[in-house]
Every structure is written in C-alpha cells, then in structure tokens.
Write a protein that holds these residues in place. Structure first.
Motif, short mmCIF file in Angstrom:
data_model
loop_
_atom_site.label_atom_id
_atom_site.label_comp_id
_atom_site.label_asym_id
_atom_site.label_seq_id
_atom_site.Cartn_x
_atom_site.Cartn_y
_atom_site.Cartn_z
N TRP A 23 0.69 -1.36 0.47
CA TRP A 23 -0.35 -0.53 0.15
C TRP A 23 1.07 1.40 -0.21
O TRP A 23 2.20 1.47 -0.37
CB TRP A 23 -1.07 -0.46 1.46
CG TRP A 23 -0.35 0.20 3.25
CD1 TRP A 23 -0.44 0.85 2.91
CD2 TRP A 23 0.36 -0.62 2.99
NE1 TRP A 23 0.11 1.16 4.58
CE2 TRP A 23 0.80 -0.30 4.40
CE3 TRP A 23 0.74 -1.74 3.18
CZ2 TRP A 23 1.45 -0.60 6.19
CZ3 TRP A 23 1.04 -2.86 4.55
CH2 TRP A 23 1.58 -2.12 5.21
N ASP A 142 -8.63 -1.68 -2.49
CA ASP A 142 -9.68 -0.19 -2.00
C ASP A 142 -10.52 -0.06 -3.49
O ASP A 142 -11.35 0.72 -3.43
CB ASP A 142 -8.19 0.80 -3.04
CG ASP A 142 -7.32 0.86 -3.97
OD1 ASP A 142 -7.26 -0.61 -4.19
OD2 ASP A 142 -6.32 1.73 -4.31
N SER A 146 -14.10 -1.67 -0.43
CA SER A 146 -13.65 -0.35 -0.11
C SER A 146 -14.29 0.18 1.74
O SER A 146 -13.72 1.55 1.84
CB SER A 146 -14.33 0.82 -1.19
OG SER A 146 -15.67 0.17 -1.60
#
Length: 185
Positions: A23, A142, A146
């Motif tokens: 990330w 993501d 979400s």
C-alpha cells in the motif's frame, strides 16, 4: 498469472509460497495507514492448535518454522510500489496437525482512526510462487473492499498430501481481534 475469482480453487503444486501486502503511505493529513498481514494455522476443528500458530506482527514465526512474517510496516513506506509486508510459507515444514492456513489483512486501529480500505491508495494482497515471484491470485483492496477494514483473503488447505489454494475474498467491518476470536481455541 491466474486471476482467481472468489471461491475458486487451484492446486498449488509448490513447496514455497509467499503472501504479499502492499500500500502507499497516507499523503493526506491524519494517521498513517498501518495494514497487517496475518496467518491463522488451523487444525481439523478450524481452530489454532496453540496460540503460536497465529503468525502476525507480535509472533513472526510459527512453531514449526513453516510460516514467517517479514515484520510490521507501520506506514506503507517499506517499498515503492512493491510488497510492504510479506508472509513466507514453506509447505514442507507445516506441522501435521495443521490442515489449513487462512490469510487475513486488517487495518490497525481502523475504528479509532476512522479508516477503511477505500482510503488506502494502491493497496493489494497477493499470493505468489516464492521461487519465481509469479502471482497466483491478487485482490486490489481499495477497489474490491472499499468500505471494509478486514479481509479474509484466502486459504491454503490440505487434500490428502496436496496443498490447494482457495480465494476467499470476504470483507468485514472489524479488526484483527475479530479473527482472533473466530479462530482461537
């Protein structure tokens, strides 16, 4: 690369696999994003035979030496575009009591920090061939999760002498404690 759909299963045919979590650091104001990859090594009753078979940032190696964590990246800054945390699995070393290994990804203190995967840019979890680094399965957190804060990514499970992988991809609005409560003996 095999793009697995949820519930899809494949034979691994490998002795060494890795799980990579990546990330980008939080560039807006507020708290860092601290994502954690963990492994729950379960017996036939779907529980940990002992606590040490839960591999995470405070217990970085399973008692049989089969699963090892690279440690805790608190910000996503360990790599630029690559894996920030990894779990390495040597299937030849797995304790005979273990019948499946569940991989999870959670956001540390997600509730307190009011965070979810949708806010974490370029976040993903993947399982790969640890010899060739080739992806077996991957989820973009993501996009796919979400509004969630915890995901059961997938599981390695034993059928006879063979190990197989099932992509689970189940999202939750909880944290690591949720999985601990579910799998602890």
């Amino acid at each position: 690369m095999i793009n697995l759909q949820k519930g899809q299963r494949i034979e691994i045919g490998l002795s060494k696999v890795g799980v990579g979590l990546g990330w980008d650091p939080n560039e807006s104001t507020g708290f860092d994003f601290d994502l954690d990859a963990s492994a729950f090594m379960l017996g036939s009753n779907k529980k940990l035979p002992q606590d040490e078979f839960f591999v995470f940032y405070n217990n970085q190696k399973s008692p049989d030496g089969a699963v090892e964590s690279s440690g805790d990246d608190l910000t996503g800054g360990n790599s630029d575009g690559g894996d920030d945390e990894t779990l390495t699995v040597d299937l030849t070393k797995v304790d005979p009591r273990i019948e499946e290994i569940i991989f999870t990804v959670t956001i540390h203190e997600a509730i307190a920090r009011k965070q979810n995967f949708g806010q974490v840019h370029n976040s993903y979890i993947r399982i790969y061939n640890a010899v060739t680094n080739e992806d077996i399965a991957r989820y973009d957190l993501d996009e796919d999760f979400s509004i969630e804060t915890a995901v059961e990514f997938g599981r390695l499970y034993k059928r006879g002498s063979e190990w197989k992988f099932e992509a689970m991809g189940i999202g939750y609005k909880g944290g690591l404690q949720y999985f601990v409560d579910k799998y602890a003996y």
